[in-house]
Design an enzyme around this catalytic site. Structure first.
Site, PDB file in Angstrom:
ATOM      1  N   ASP A 196      46.588  48.071  38.191  1.00 31.96           N
ATOM      2  CA  ASP A 196      45.673  46.947  38.105  1.00 31.96           C
ATOM      3  C   ASP A 196      45.675  46.167  39.430  1.00 31.96           C
ATOM      4  O   ASP A 196      45.606  46.776  40.494  1.00 31.96           O
ATOM      5  CB  ASP A 196      46.046  46.054  36.909  1.00 31.96           C
ATOM      6  CG  ASP A 196      44.957  45.073  36.532  1.00 31.96           C
ATOM      7  OD1 ASP A 196      43.955  45.487  35.928  1.00 31.96           O
ATOM      8  OD2 ASP A 196      45.100  43.876  36.866  1.00 31.96           O
ATOM      9  N   TYR A 316      40.379  37.901  40.967  1.00 28.86           N
ATOM     10  CA  TYR A 316      39.105  38.495  40.571  1.00 28.86           C
ATOM     11  C   TYR A 316      37.953  38.050  41.467  1.00 28.86           C
ATOM     12  O   TYR A 316      36.966  38.769  41.605  1.00 28.86           O
ATOM     13  CB  TYR A 316      38.805  38.159  39.103  1.00 28.86           C
ATOM     14  CG  TYR A 316      39.498  39.090  38.151  1.00 28.86           C
ATOM     15  CD1 TYR A 316      38.820  40.147  37.568  1.00 28.86           C
ATOM     16  CD2 TYR A 316      40.851  38.931  37.862  1.00 28.86           C
ATOM     17  CE1 TYR A 316      39.466  41.024  36.708  1.00 28.86           C
ATOM     18  CE2 TYR A 316      41.506  39.792  37.003  1.00 28.86           C
ATOM     19  CZ  TYR A 316      40.809  40.841  36.433  1.00 28.86           C
ATOM     20  OH  TYR A 316      41.466  41.713  35.593  1.00 28.86           O
ATOM     21  N   HIS A 377      45.765  51.824  30.323  1.00 26.04           N
ATOM     22  CA  HIS A 377      45.843  50.885  31.435  1.00 26.04           C
ATOM     23  C   HIS A 377      47.245  50.306  31.612  1.00 26.04           C
ATOM     24  O   HIS A 377      47.676  50.053  32.731  1.00 26.04           O
ATOM     25  CB  HIS A 377      44.835  49.759  31.204  1.00 26.04           C
ATOM     26  CG  HIS A 377      44.710  48.807  32.345  1.00 26.04           C
ATOM     27  ND1 HIS A 377      44.163  49.164  33.557  1.00 26.04           N
ATOM     28  CD2 HIS A 377      45.061  47.493  32.463  1.00 26.04           C
ATOM     29  CE1 HIS A 377      44.168  48.119  34.380  1.00 26.04           C
ATOM     30  NE2 HIS A 377      44.703  47.102  33.740  1.00 26.04           N
TER      31      HIS A 377
END
Length: 400
Positions: A196, A316, A377
């Protein structure tokens, strides 16, 4: 007599302080009160779909709320968390002193390999406790083949928050973590593992910092490169279908976190039930099999008790800047961050964007690749032993 796994390397210049996780009872009482008074949404058509086509079901959030209120025992989790050595170390970067929290097992083995494990969002250091547990059971401090360092990114759990007067970017986190590793005495080099956002930070560490000698990742979201092979296996084709579906129906959260992080942070910081819905959905949708509810509640509770959510979504704004380019799967890997060092990768089929090996090869000198039939994930949690085996085999292959 020293405590096992706590002897710092001889070359360490940092003197990290031991840290104990101890949430004040008043914060736990406040959480209980807020949960008791948190209002559940009315039943809806959208909330009745068991396949979670439109998000979490009313049934799931109602049952999860009940368990959180009446059965979940944070102190039990806190006791387990504190069974691992925790530290806080001051790292000065660009005139700012960050107190970086990390979990560590230091080896007394002379040729132990320094290994830094980097979490992502909505993860934390909790992701890597299963892997550390395996190694702690298999080894004592004199046979442990690695120094294991699991830092909390700035803004996450017990690390300092990002500064208020300037931006904090992936490059800054990479530089802070490199200073941490060098300061802990690993001046001759270390290996990075990440998924990630941790994969983005790790990639920059590998490219921009000489002390990073090799990198292993399990996440590489990206658009199709122009020079990639068109020949794909059936498994890779299925993976690309999943990646495109994630872009179509699963990535709206990233756009919100990238474009309105302040507003979203305020909303999610106002209600523990809202936080559970936002994070719980990711644990359910991004995994091969639904994880135990206790695992989800542990992570969400840690986020709530440490005020992490509003301080954690800042990456982000950077990594999702091209996420919604038409026809693109994920962010473009900046060419300046092409990995010119030994690069390993573990591929899991239920990753949110399991792109083909030929795509990944365009982003670095891929010398190790292993494809698996299970896992998603949160590979460090879902497939702890499998990911650890890959990492050990990769290090055996590349570490000199």
């Amino acid at each position: 007599m020293s405590v096992p796994f706590t002897n710092l390397p001889a070359k360490a210049t940092l003197r990290p302080a031991r840290f104990n996780v101890s949430i004040p009872q008043a914060k736990l009482d406040e959480l209980q009160t807020l949960l008791n008074h948190s209002k559940l949404a009315p039943d809806t058509y959208e909330g009745s779909h068991e396949d979670r086509k439109y998000g979490l079901t009313n049934k799931w959030i109602r049952e999860a709320k009940s368990v959180w209120e009446k059965q979940f025992d944070w102190r039990k989790h806190e006791e387990h968390i504190n069974s691992f050595p925790h530290y806080v170390a001051p790292v000065v970067d660009d005139g700012i002193e960050y107190n970086i929290h990390f979990v560590a097992l230091f080896s007394d083995k002379r040729d132990a390999v320094p290994l830094v494990l980097l979490h992502g969002w909505p993860g934390s250091f909790l992701e890597f406790l299963p892997i550390i547990s395996i190694l702690r059971k298999e080894h004592n401090s004199f046979t442990l083949p690695y120094h294991l360092i699991v830092p909390s990114m700035p803004g996450y759990t017990f690390s300092s928050p990002p500064p208020l007067d300037r931006d904090l970017r992936i490059q800054d986190i990479a530089r802070i973590f490199d200073k941490l590793m060098v300061g802990l005495g690993f001046v001759d080099g270390y290996v990075v593992q990440g998924g990630d956002i941790g994969s983005k930070v790790g990639r920059v560490m590998a490219v921009e910092h000489a002390s990073c000698k090799a990198i292993h990742l399990n996440f590489c979201i990206m658009p199709e490169p122009v020079n990639a092979s068109k020949a794909l296996s059936t498994t890779e084709e299925i993976g690309l279908i999943r990646a495109k579906e994630f872009l179509r129906i699963g990535s709206a959260y990233a756009l919100e976190q990238a474009t309105r992080p302040s507003t979203l942070g305020m909303v999610l910081s106002s209600s523990p039930l809202a936080l559970l819905a936002w994070i719980g959905e990711k644990f359910l949708d991004w995994t091969d099999e639904d994880p135990p509810l206790d695992t989800i509640l542990e992570s969400v509770t840690l986020y709530w008790l440490t005020d992490t959510i509003s301080r954690s979504i800042y990456p982000y704004r950077q990594v999702s800047s091209t996420l919604f380019t038409p026809g693109s799967i994920g962010t473009h890997e900046n060419p300046i961050w092409h990995i010119n060092k030994p690069f390993g990768f573990s591929w899991f089929p239920q990753e949110i964007a399991p792109v083909p090996r030929s795509w990944i090869e365009t982003t670095g000198d891929l010398v190790f690749f292993r494809q698996h039939t299970k896992g998603g994930h949160f590979a460090a949690v879902e497939q702890s032993a499998v990911l650890l085996k890959d990492l050990e085999d990769f290090i055996t292959q590349v570490w000199k």
